[in-house]
Design a protein around this motif. Structure first.
Motif, mmCIF file in Angstrom:
data_model
loop_
_atom_site.group_PDB
_atom_site.id
_atom_site.type_symbol
_atom_site.label_atom_id
_atom_site.label_comp_id
_atom_site.label_asym_id
_atom_site.label_seq_id
_atom_site.Cartn_x
_atom_site.Cartn_y
_atom_site.Cartn_z
ATOM 1 N N ILE A 163 37.544 48.588 70.855
ATOM 2 C CA ILE A 163 38.954 48.704 70.861
ATOM 3 C C ILE A 163 39.441 48.164 72.114
ATOM 4 N N LEU A 164 38.818 48.172 73.371
ATOM 5 C CA LEU A 164 39.212 47.618 74.645
ATOM 6 C C LEU A 164 39.183 46.030 74.217
ATOM 7 N N GLU A 165 38.209 45.473 73.485
ATOM 8 C CA GLU A 165 38.098 44.086 73.193
ATOM 9 C C GLU A 165 39.157 43.440 72.447
ATOM 10 N N LYS A 166 39.597 44.158 71.482
ATOM 11 C CA LYS A 166 40.582 43.987 70.548
ATOM 12 C C LYS A 166 42.053 43.883 71.255
ATOM 13 N N LEU A 167 42.185 45.158 72.312
ATOM 14 C CA LEU A 167 43.397 45.127 73.071
ATOM 15 C C LEU A 167 43.350 44.160 74.053
ATOM 16 N N LEU A 168 42.242 43.518 74.813
ATOM 17 C CA LEU A 168 42.556 42.621 75.462
ATOM 18 C C LEU A 168 43.011 41.260 74.917
ATOM 19 N N SER A 169 42.407 41.063 73.701
ATOM 20 C CA SER A 169 42.832 39.895 72.923
ATOM 21 C C SER A 169 44.413 39.891 72.440
ATOM 22 N N GLU A 170 44.793 41.225 72.291
ATOM 23 C CA GLU A 170 46.277 41.120 71.892
ATOM 24 C C GLU A 170 46.960 41.047 72.972
ATOM 25 N N VAL A 171 46.504 41.555 74.438
ATOM 26 C CA VAL A 171 47.384 41.227 75.342
ATOM 27 C C VAL A 171 47.572 39.997 75.840
ATOM 28 N N LEU A 172 46.374 39.088 75.669
ATOM 29 C CA LEU A 172 46.746 37.808 75.997
ATOM 30 C C LEU A 172 47.646 36.905 75.257
ATOM 31 N N SER A 173 47.624 37.585 74.035
ATOM 32 C CA SER A 173 48.608 36.966 72.920
ATOM 33 C C SER A 173 50.169 37.409 73.355
ATOM 34 N N LYS A 174 50.167 38.700 73.767
ATOM 35 C CA LYS A 174 51.403 39.235 73.845
ATOM 36 C C LYS A 174 52.145 38.742 74.909
ATOM 37 N N TYR A 175 51.439 38.513 76.267
ATOM 38 C CA TYR A 175 51.658 38.122 77.609
ATOM 39 C C TYR A 175 51.758 36.524 77.800
ATOM 40 N N ALA A 176 51.425 35.767 76.628
ATOM 41 C CA ALA A 176 50.831 34.445 76.876
ATOM 42 C C ALA A 176 51.766 33.575 77.630
ATOM 43 N N ASN A 180 49.452 32.548 84.151
ATOM 44 C CA ASN A 180 49.090 31.108 84.759
ATOM 45 C C ASN A 180 47.999 30.480 83.881
ATOM 46 N N GLU A 181 46.956 31.601 83.564
ATOM 47 C CA GLU A 181 45.709 31.087 82.674
ATOM 48 C C GLU A 181 45.696 32.288 81.731
ATOM 49 N N SER A 182 45.195 31.694 80.579
ATOM 50 C CA SER A 182 45.141 32.773 79.428
ATOM 51 C C SER A 182 43.569 33.142 79.480
ATOM 52 N N LEU A 183 43.426 34.169 80.345
ATOM 53 C CA LEU A 183 42.043 34.834 80.663
ATOM 54 C C LEU A 183 42.122 36.314 81.150
ATOM 55 N N ILE A 184 40.915 36.912 81.029
ATOM 56 C CA ILE A 184 40.855 38.498 81.517
ATOM 57 C C ILE A 184 40.006 38.182 82.836
ATOM 58 N N VAL A 185 40.350 38.748 83.866
ATOM 59 C CA VAL A 185 39.532 38.853 85.228
ATOM 60 C C VAL A 185 39.420 40.302 85.682
ATOM 61 N N MET A 186 38.328 40.505 86.354
ATOM 62 C CA MET A 186 38.234 41.608 87.109
ATOM 63 C C MET A 186 38.754 41.862 88.439
ATOM 64 N N ARG A 187 39.428 42.847 88.584
ATOM 65 C CA ARG A 187 39.941 43.258 89.790
ATOM 66 C C ARG A 187 39.794 44.683 90.427
ATOM 67 N N ALA A 188 39.102 44.756 91.422
ATOM 68 C CA ALA A 188 38.955 46.285 91.898
ATOM 69 C C ALA A 188 38.463 47.218 90.776
ATOM 70 N N GLY A 189 37.289 46.538 90.125
ATOM 71 C CA GLY A 189 36.723 46.930 89.004
ATOM 72 C C GLY A 189 37.410 47.297 87.725
ATOM 73 N N ARG A 190 38.766 46.672 87.684
ATOM 74 C CA ARG A 190 39.544 47.014 86.598
ATOM 75 C C ARG A 190 40.049 45.775 85.878
ATOM 76 N N TYR A 191 40.063 45.689 84.356
ATOM 77 C CA TYR A 191 40.523 44.570 83.798
ATOM 78 C C TYR A 191 41.956 44.408 84.137
ATOM 79 N N ALA A 192 42.126 43.004 84.303
ATOM 80 C CA ALA A 192 43.424 42.277 84.802
ATOM 81 C C ALA A 192 43.864 41.165 84.178
ATOM 82 N N ILE A 193 45.274 40.643 84.287
ATOM 83 C CA ILE A 193 45.391 39.269 83.604
ATOM 84 C C ILE A 193 46.214 38.828 84.883
ATOM 85 N N PRO A 194 46.212 37.305 84.736
ATOM 86 C CA PRO A 194 46.843 36.664 85.921
ATOM 87 C C PRO A 194 48.330 36.280 85.397
#
Length: 769
Positions: A163-176, A180-194
């Motif tokens: 489910i998380l993998e699907k939501l992450l893909s949707e988030v990248l599309s939603k906030y494209a 700055n870059e279309s990628l998922i990064v880890m910050r403070a142990g949590r998934y984040a978008i730039p």
């Protein structure tokens, strides 16, 4: 007990042996090893090491794994509620090693061996291995099925992760458009978008980081927060469940703690013996005869720290009748090396280490091995070389008594020669009074050589010296007194001729008649020793040739006996078959009225009499072109050539060689016969064209042999051929093995043999059908 281990460099030997170990504890114990004087313990250790050395040669190294000695981990089973996965993996590796040793022991299933008795007491902890394998996978992870709860948790985790993998893909599309870059990064142990700084308010979520340029904000969107929190919660549940499982696993194998610890200690000891044996193999060491009577008779001893390819072996003899060995000769000739060799080998032996000597050597055990070698000075005590030597010798005289090996290098040197010699004689006299003391001393003083000649209980020896090149040969010659050759060496090194001449004049004037006689005697002794060495070398060569001849003779006798036995067995089978047929026939006849049962019994009795085949030796002339019967092949042929004792007979396409005893001359009667045209089917005609007494398998693959052998035998049987000559060559032996494996399984083959001279020898196998 007291041993000069440092000066004799035993520590260097122990460091080398320690490098052969597989466990930290084994290494530490070897480095801390000290010589013993306990005869039974030393005998046991040497015998055990010697047996392992033999096994190494036959079966290779023992299957130790590196760093198997996790004694601390085993002991934790009794003090901790839970071991971690890594610690269980350590125990698993050790238990798997136990299994490997079971397999190694099976190779030499011999209960008479000490190693077998040792290993049979170290059984495999298969229960421990089974417990661990049920919980921990080959990838060192806990199995899902380790508990029902863990299985359910991991199923939920996998679902949430998808489910998380699907939501992450949707988030990248939603906030494209805000990124700055279309990628998922880890910050403070949590998934984040730039997210671009100017759009940070467009994305609802938690800011976890900001870039150094302040242009990018890393936001965890609210869209995924709930799933992320669910995964974190499930991960914590997984960790808690794994801890419960590991606690239970710890409890399950806790009862095996003591047996695991004891067994691991035994493997550490075995690792030490194994390391000693590996070192013995490297230096070509053996187990000599050992005693406690002070008898030393060492043959071809080699100092183990010197290159074994260039070191010159020495022979040394010391015994109750001659307990003192005095070695003379020039400096750098090998006197000190001789002392160190005997001392070090004795310390090695008393440490349970095999020694590099020849078989037949005898060595003794001592309570003390004292050595005063070299010219070390005590700077702190401001002692001279002479004082340093005397301090050591004083300590030795005060402490050493009874069974002792004393090694004194250049005794009496470093002071006035007259006083030095007197002191040296006094020390030797003191030590000689104790009948349990064995002593080796080196010197270049003529007075000490004379002292040795005057006492029957002192054996002299000299380091060999080439009189022509004036170079030392580093070889010890027993029973010979050597010269220092100081003036000759000085001359070779280029000292002015007038100085050399004057020195010789002074020497000639000062030398006594006795000294001159000693020098002459020394030269004659050297010549005798050289002749003795030549005779010994010739004797050794002769003994080797005699041994080789005897081995060949025994092999020939064995082959002869085997051949006779095969013939007997073959004839006996024929006889038993004929007898069986006759008995059946008589049984049949006895049922008829014309032959009474008593008569039948009488006939049976005659048939049952022992059957012996006696071959009549016929001496007949056999010439070229004669037709002969070949007994071993049960076939006729024509003699084409006679060469010495070999008769070459034509058989089809081949000329084979035979002994005359294997041939019988056949008289051919000329008969007029009506020529008949044989009726041959097309298939047989094809076979006749292709069939041959020979099958060449050179260059054939291993798996093709069976098919080719089948066809060759079928063809031969159809054409009533008595034998086949199979050429398999020498090569690696793989094709020959395939042929012989086939022969063992084939019901159509009566016998087989290697080719004789002229037939291809061991590159050919002749098969009789």
């Amino acid at each position: 007990m007291g041993f000069s281990t440092k000066i004799l460099e035993l520590n260097y030997i122990l460091e080398i042996i320690a490098n052969y170990t597989h466990a930290k504890n084994s290494r530490e114990r070897i480095l801390a090893l000290v010589p013993s004087d306990n005869y039974d313990n030393i005998k046991h250790d040497l015998s055990f090491s010697n047996e392992i050395l033999s096994l190494l040669t036959k079966y290779g190294r023992m299957p130790f794994v590196d760093d198997f000695d996790h004694l601390e981990t085993i002991n934790m089973l009794g003090s901790r509620l839970q071991l971690n996965i890594d610690e269980f993996i350590q125990i698993k590796r050790y238990v798997l090693m136990e299994k490997s040793f079971e397999n190694y022991r099976i190779q030499f299933d011999n209960s008479d061996l000490m190693t077998y008795q040792y290993l049979v007491k170290l059984p495999h902890h298969k229960e421990v291995l089974n417990e661990i394998n049920q919980i921990i996978s080959e990838n060192n992870e806990i199995f899902d099925h380790a508990s029902p709860t863990l299985n359910d948790i991991r199923k939920s985790l996998r679902t949430k992760t998808k489910i998380l993998e699907k939501l992450l893909s949707e988030v990248l599309s939603k906030y494209a458009s805000y990124l700055n870059e279309s990628l998922i990064v880890m910050r403070a142990g949590r998934y984040a978008i730039p997210v671009k700084e100017s759009y940070k308010h467009k994305v609802k979520g938690v800011i976890h980081d900001v870039s150094a340029s302040k242009q990018t904000v890393y936001i965890e969107p609210d869209d995924i927060r709930q799933v992320t929190q669910d995964i974190e919660y499930l991960t914590q549940l997984e960790t808690n469940e794994i801890n419960k499982i590991l606690t239970q696993l710890t409890k399950s194998i806790k009862p095996f703690k003591d047996s695991l610890a004891v067994q691991m200690e035994s493997f550490i000891d075995l690792d030490i013996y194994h390391a000693k044996s590996l070192y013995a193999k490297e230096i070509d060491a053996i187990l000599p005869e050992i005693n406690e009577e002070g008898l030393i008779d060492i043959l071809k001893a080699r100092h183990p720290l010197l290159n074994k390819e260039i070191v010159v072996p020495i022979d040394v003899k010391i015994n109750p009748e001659q307990p003192v060995l005095m070695i003379t000769g020039p400096n750098t000739g090998g006197k000190t090396v001789a002392l160190k060799t005997v001392g070090l080998l004795t310390l090695m032996l008393q440490s349970g280490i095999l020694v590099p000597v020849n078989y037949g050597s005898k060595m003794s055990l001592f309570k003390y091995v004292f050595a005063d070698i070299g010219d070390e000075q005590s700077i702190q005590q401001s002692l001279s070389t002479f004082s340093s030597h005397l301090t050591k010798i004083k300590k030795m005289l005060d402490e050493v008594y009874g069974s002792s090996l004393i090694l004194l290098d250049e005794i009496g040197s470093g002071t006035d020669p007259i006083e030095g010699v007197s002191l040296a004689i006094a020390i030797i006299e003191k030590l000689r009074k104790d009948k349990a003391v064995r002593m080796m001393v080196t010197t270049h003083y003529s007075e000490l050589k004379l002292y040795a000649y005057e006492h029957d209980d002192i054996l002299t020896a000299s380091v060999a010296f080439d009189q022509e090149t004036l170079k030392p040969l580093y070889k010890l010659q027993l029973g010979v007194s050597g010269s220092s050759h100081a003036i000759s060496i000085a001359e070779r090194l280029g000292l002015q001729k007038d100085v050399i001449k004057h020195a010789r004049e002074l020497l000639g004037g000062r030398q006594t008649n006795l000294a001159k006689s000693l020098e002459k005697l020394s030269i004659e002794q050297n010549e005798i020793m050289n002749l003795k060495d030549e005779v010994q070398l010739k004797n050794e060569t002769l003994e080797k040739e005699i041994k080789l001849y005897r081995e060949k003779l025994e092999a020939l006798e064995l082959k002869k006996e085997e051949a006779i036995e095969k013939v007997k067995q073959k004839e006996e089978k024929k006889y038993q078959k004929l007898k069986s047929e006759l008995m059946d026939l008589i049984d049949e006849l006895s049922k008829k009225e014309s032959l009474s049962k008593p008569e039948a019994a009488k006939v049976k009795g005659k048939i049952n009499q022992k059957h012996e085949v006696k071959e009549e030796v016929v001496d007949e002339n056999i010439n070229v072109d004669d037709t002969v019967y070949i007994k071993s092949y049960n076939q006729q042929g024509v003699v084409t050539k006679i060469k010495g004792d070999k008769y070459f007979v034509s058989l089809g396409q081949f000329d084979l060689s035979f002994e005359k005893a294997d041939l019988r001359k056949v008289e051919i009667k000329k008969e007029t016969k009506v020529k008949k045209t044989p009726l041959i089917r097309k298939s047989e005609e094809k076979i006749q064209k292709n069939a041959s007494f020979e099958l060449d398998l050179r260059g054939v693959r291993y798996e093709e042999v069976k098919e080719l052998m089948d066809k060759a035998i079928d063809d031969a049987l159809l054409l009533n051929m008595p034998y086949i000559r199979v050429i398999h060559g020498f090569g690696t032996g793989a094709i020959r093995k395939a042929v012989h494996d086939y022969i063992k399984k084939s019901p159509y083959i009566k016998s087989h043999r290697y080719g004789q001279e002229g037939e291809g020898l061991n590159g050919v196998t002749v098969i009789t059908l």
